[in-house]
Design an enzyme around this catalytic site. Structure first.
Site, mmCIF file in Angstrom:
data_model
loop_
_atom_site.group_PDB
_atom_site.id
_atom_site.type_symbol
_atom_site.label_atom_id
_atom_site.label_comp_id
_atom_site.label_asym_id
_atom_site.label_seq_id
_atom_site.Cartn_x
_atom_site.Cartn_y
_atom_site.Cartn_z
ATOM 1 C CD GLU A 208 -3.154 -5.818 4.227
ATOM 2 O OE1 GLU A 208 -3.954 -4.986 4.702
ATOM 3 O OE2 GLU A 208 -1.927 -5.648 4.202
ATOM 4 C CD GLU B 139 -2.947 -0.951 2.387
ATOM 5 O OE1 GLU B 139 -2.832 -0.014 3.181
ATOM 6 O OE2 GLU B 139 -3.877 -1.764 2.427
HETATM 7 C C1 BG6 Z 1 -4.059 -2.094 5.848
HETATM 8 C C2 BG6 Z 1 -2.592 -2.197 6.192
HETATM 9 O O1 BG6 Z 1 -4.271 -0.860 5.242
HETATM 10 O O2 BG6 Z 1 -4.986 -2.075 6.867
HETATM 11 C C3 BG6 Z 1 -2.325 -2.807 7.553
HETATM 12 O O3 BG6 Z 1 -1.851 -2.863 5.214
HETATM 13 C C4 BG6 Z 1 -3.314 -2.286 8.566
HETATM 14 O O4 BG6 Z 1 -0.998 -2.554 7.901
HETATM 15 C C5 BG6 Z 1 -4.707 -2.682 8.104
HETATM 16 O O5 BG6 Z 1 -3.058 -2.726 9.860
HETATM 17 C C6 BG6 Z 1 -5.824 -2.300 9.080
HETATM 18 O O6 BG6 Z 1 -5.985 -0.933 9.231
HETATM 19 P P1 BG6 Z 1 -5.927 -0.213 10.638
HETATM 20 O O7 BG6 Z 1 -6.087 1.238 10.359
HETATM 21 O O8 BG6 Z 1 -7.043 -0.740 11.469
HETATM 22 O O9 BG6 Z 1 -4.589 -0.500 11.197
#
Ligand code: BG6
Length: 463
Positions: free
Chosen positions: A366, A165
């Protein structure tokens, strides 16, 4: 039964800085440092020092991942751990030993390790000395770090991704103030976006120069592709969505897959006097070094409308002069995290990649649902009954399956995350894992979703 392709990757993703803990690291990354100077910026003042203790408990953690049936896991190698001298790119022997053991342990457990090189975790010294990703010198240092990782682990790691990302670095650090150094600087944001793309292409060039692609290896990138949906059919909203798509998605997607930036985006940036600086040789570097595969992180759709102000309003340049967030009335939400739930987007992404991006092989790298206070859902046996997560995954998988049936070249699905991990400034507020983690005792317990996923992976499909 909805069956998925043979050898489908059923897995989950995490990252070094969010799971390992800071143990034995020589350098601080951007978040280690930010926590040192401003712990109150982090939920409950919980920082990355211990995270999920993976540095010390990786064997037990990987055994749990095996229990939930994962056949592949993505994590990252921390630049700030692997490299001792950031200029000379010498390696830290303890880090080499650690990552060797982790990779071997994954493989011994039948889990394919997918390794990312950069997951928001630039060594902070390189920001303070050179402005981090604003600098081409840092791009070259990154390639040096990548080379070390390829040489050390490329015999066993066959799937690499350069960035996770990268757009979040642009957004969080240079526009919307959610990652250190919390600047608001559109011109720098543009340069950083360019340099991150360049770093990816140059790392890919290095990977191929080492011949690792000829040895069954592949290299790709992980992008957060939140599709853009316009608020209405009106010309103004459609125009806003067009620019948002260029800025949020195509700025990384096009160089990664087509080997050049979208001309339309360059035109706007040039007209607005914020166009990036380039070097003569870059065009050829981009052209020759596109990715072998794409990882798509999808959490929520991006809905936009025409901005309330005119694009030529007086003030510093920001991309949001061309689009505004649109809060669609009646949208289905995960209120804890503040993100809309819209599973059909996975299908839209699959079809978009099929039709406009050479149907490049790819996977959902993800997807997931961050829920607060999951202890609300503990049963008498002490297991979290996260049926909402099972439903969430199921719905996304159903749309993904439809995309695959219609010809999308998708080879896997990874949940964020295997074991509840540290989430940047949110720390441990929202939990995403198949496996819960009591951060006070580091006791880890499989949730109902983990048990359910084991069935899905065993039958390679959804009943
Ligand atoms: C993704 C990232 O955007 O979202 C992760 O690759 C991140 O590193 C995940 O932890 C969840 O988002 P957040 O804001 O709850 O940490």
């Amino acid at each position: 039964m909805k069956k998925f392709p043979t050898n489908f990757w059923w897995g989950a993703a995490t990252s070094g800085p969010q799971s390992e803990g800071r143990f034995a690291k020589k350098h601080a990354n951007m978040f280690d440092y930010w926590y040192e100077i401003e712990p109150e910026a982090f939920y409950n003042q919980v920082g990355p020092d211990t995270a999920s203790n993976f540095y010390n408990s990786f064997r037990e953690d990987i055994a749990l991942m095996k229990k939930v049936g994962l056949n592949s896991v993505r994590t990252s190698i921390q630049w700030s751990r692997l490299i001792d001298d950031l200029e000379a790119n010498t390696v830290n022997p303890a880090a080499v030993d650690f990552y060797n053991q982790v990779i071997d342990c994954f493989i011994e457990n039948g889990i394919r390790p997918i390794i990312t090189l950069h997951h928001f975790d630039l060594p902070v010294e390189l920001y303070h000395k050179y402005g981090g990703w604003e600098s081409r010198h840092v791009v070259d240092l990154f390639v040096g770090f990548a080379e070390q990782a390829f040489r050390l682990f490329g015999d066993r790691v066959k799937d690499w991704t350069t960035h996770n990302e990268p757009m979040v670095v642009v957004d969080g650090e240079y526009l919307y103030q959610f990652h250190y150094p919390n600047l608001v600087d559109g011109k720098k944001a543009v340069q950083v976006a360019y340099n991150l793309n360049l770093a990816s292409a140059k790392a890919i060039a290095k990977y191929r120069a080492l011949g690792l692609d000829k040895d069954g290896g592949r290299i790709g990138i992980v992008l957060n592709l939140t599709p853009t949906y316009a608020a209405s059919e009106s010309a103004a909203d459609q125009e806003a969505a067009r620019f948002a798509e260029l800025w949020n998605n195509k700025m990384f997607l096009e160089p990664a897959i087509h080997g050049h930036f979208p001309a339309e985006l360059e035109d706007v940036l040039r007209r607005d006097n914020v166009i990036w600086q380039t070097a003569e040789e870059d065009k050829e570097i981009f052209k020759r070094n596109t990715v072998d595969f794409l990882g798509v992180n999808f959490y929520h759709p991006n809905r936009v409308k025409a901005p309330d102000i005119a694009p030529n309003s007086v003030g510093d340049w920001l991309p949001t002069r061309y689009f505004d967030d649109y809060q669609m009335p009646g949208r289905r939400m995960n209120i804890d995290k503040g993100w809309e739930i819209y599973p059909k987007a996975v299908y839209d992404i699959a079809i978009n990649i099929r039709d406009n991006y050479k149907n490049i092989p790819g996977y959902i790298s993800e997807n997931g649902m961050g829920v607060s206070r999951e202890e609300r859902f503990l049963d008498e046996s002490g297991q979290i009954q996260d049926d909402y997560r099972i439903d969430f995954i199921k719905e996304h998988l159903e749309w993904l399956h439809k995309g695959i049936e219609e010809g999308s070249n998708c080879f896997g699905y990874h949940l964020w995350t295997p074991i509840d991990c540290w989430s940047w400034t949110n720390a441990y507020r929202n939990r995403y894992g198949f496996i819960s983690n009591d951060i006070h005792t580091q006791i880890k317990t499989i949730k109902k979703s983990g048990q359910w996923f084991k069935t899905v992976t065993t039958q390679n499909g959804l009943s």
